[in-house]
Motif scaffolding. Structure first.
Motif, short mmCIF file in Angstrom:
data_model
loop_
_atom_site.label_atom_id
_atom_site.label_comp_id
_atom_site.label_asym_id
_atom_site.label_seq_id
_atom_site.Cartn_x
_atom_site.Cartn_y
_atom_site.Cartn_z
N GLY A 39 9.02 7.89 -6.89
CA GLY A 39 7.94 7.80 -7.87
C GLY A 39 7.66 6.40 -8.37
N GLN A 40 8.10 5.40 -7.65
CA GLN A 40 7.92 4.02 -8.09
C GLN A 40 6.72 3.32 -7.47
OE1 GLN A 40 11.59 2.16 -7.07
NE2 GLN A 40 12.74 3.12 -8.73
N THR A 41 6.09 3.94 -6.49
CA THR A 41 5.00 3.27 -5.80
C THR A 41 3.75 3.18 -6.67
OG1 THR A 41 3.69 3.18 -3.79
CG2 THR A 41 4.14 5.34 -4.64
N GLU A 42 3.11 2.03 -6.62
CA GLU A 42 1.88 1.81 -7.37
C GLU A 42 0.69 1.70 -6.44
OE1 GLU A 42 2.63 -1.64 -9.69
OE2 GLU A 42 4.33 -0.73 -10.71
N ALA A 43 0.94 1.38 -5.17
CA ALA A 43 -0.13 1.15 -4.21
C ALA A 43 -0.17 2.30 -3.20
CB ALA A 43 0.05 -0.18 -3.52
N GLN A 44 -0.72 3.43 -3.61
CA GLN A 44 -0.80 4.58 -2.71
C GLN A 44 -1.65 4.27 -1.49
OE1 GLN A 44 0.68 7.52 -2.79
NE2 GLN A 44 1.76 7.16 -4.70
N SER A 45 -2.67 3.47 -1.65
CA SER A 45 -3.56 3.16 -0.54
C SER A 45 -2.86 2.29 0.51
CB SER A 45 -4.81 2.45 -1.03
OG SER A 45 -4.47 1.22 -1.65
N ARG A 46 -1.82 1.58 0.11
CA ARG A 46 -1.10 0.71 1.05
C ARG A 46 -0.38 1.54 2.11
NH1 ARG A 46 -1.40 -3.41 4.04
NH2 ARG A 46 0.59 -4.32 4.56
N VAL A 47 0.08 2.74 1.74
CA VAL A 47 0.76 3.62 2.69
C VAL A 47 -0.17 3.93 3.85
CG1 VAL A 47 1.80 5.90 3.01
CG2 VAL A 47 2.23 4.63 0.90
N ARG A 48 -1.38 4.28 3.52
CA ARG A 48 -2.38 4.61 4.55
C ARG A 48 -2.74 3.38 5.39
NH1 ARG A 48 -8.30 7.31 3.38
NH2 ARG A 48 -8.84 7.65 5.54
N ALA A 49 -2.89 2.24 4.73
CA ALA A 49 -3.26 1.01 5.43
C ALA A 49 -2.17 0.59 6.42
CB ALA A 49 -3.52 -0.11 4.43
N VAL A 50 -0.92 0.72 6.02
CA VAL A 50 0.20 0.36 6.90
C VAL A 50 0.24 1.30 8.10
CG1 VAL A 50 2.72 0.31 7.06
CG2 VAL A 50 1.59 -0.75 5.13
N ARG A 51 0.06 2.59 7.83
CA ARG A 51 0.07 3.58 8.92
C ARG A 51 -1.03 3.28 9.94
NH1 ARG A 51 -0.57 8.18 5.97
NH2 ARG A 51 -2.67 8.50 6.75
N ARG A 52 -2.19 2.93 9.45
CA ARG A 52 -3.31 2.63 10.35
C ARG A 52 -3.09 1.34 11.14
NH1 ARG A 52 -9.03 4.58 7.91
NH2 ARG A 52 -8.44 6.76 7.74
N GLU A 53 -2.50 0.35 10.48
CA GLU A 53 -2.25 -0.90 11.19
C GLU A 53 -1.19 -0.72 12.28
OE1 GLU A 53 -1.39 -5.61 10.28
OE2 GLU A 53 -1.86 -4.28 8.63
N ILE A 54 -0.20 0.12 12.01
CA ILE A 54 0.81 0.44 13.03
C ILE A 54 0.12 1.08 14.23
CG2 ILE A 54 2.74 1.97 13.58
CD1 ILE A 54 3.78 1.40 10.72
N ALA A 55 -0.76 2.03 13.96
CA ALA A 55 -1.48 2.70 15.05
C ALA A 55 -2.35 1.71 15.83
CB ALA A 55 -2.34 3.82 14.49
N ARG A 56 -2.97 0.79 15.12
CA ARG A 56 -3.82 -0.22 15.77
C ARG A 56 -2.99 -1.09 16.71
NH1 ARG A 56 -6.13 -1.85 10.96
NH2 ARG A 56 -7.74 -0.28 10.93
N ILE A 57 -1.83 -1.51 16.25
CA ILE A 57 -0.96 -2.37 17.06
C ILE A 57 -0.46 -1.62 18.28
CG2 ILE A 57 1.28 -3.53 17.10
CD1 ILE A 57 0.69 -4.45 14.24
N LYS A 58 -0.04 -0.36 18.10
CA LYS A 58 0.44 0.43 19.23
C LYS A 58 -0.66 0.64 20.26
CE LYS A 58 4.21 3.08 17.22
NZ LYS A 58 4.70 4.44 16.93
#
Length: 78
Positions: A39-58
């Protein structure tokens, strides 16, 4: 908020650079998951952005591997 990396910028990188970035992003994703679980995360949108960037790189890494394999096959046939 961190800007998303454009695919054209990723295509310009070598496979080693892509692999290093992928490891970095996976580590960040793990940290974000721990933050989210506690419950410490403040940037919920960052989770999605990281997941998408991983997919982009793969995706780009797979395309590069396919192009290299195709180039070897066409060179062997010539």
């Amino acid at each position: 908020m961190v800007k998303a990396v454009k695919p054209a910028d990723l295509r310009a990188k070598t496979s080693d650079e892509l692999e290093a970035r992928l490891v970095e992003l996976k580590r960040e994703q793990l940290n974000l998951r721990f933050q989210q679980a506690t419950g410490q995360t403040e940037a919920q949108s960052r989770v999605r952005a990281v997941r998408r960037e991983i997919a982009r790189i793969k995706t780009i890494a797979a395309q590069n591997a396919k192009n290299v394999a195709g180039a070897k096959t066409s060179a062997a046939n010539a």
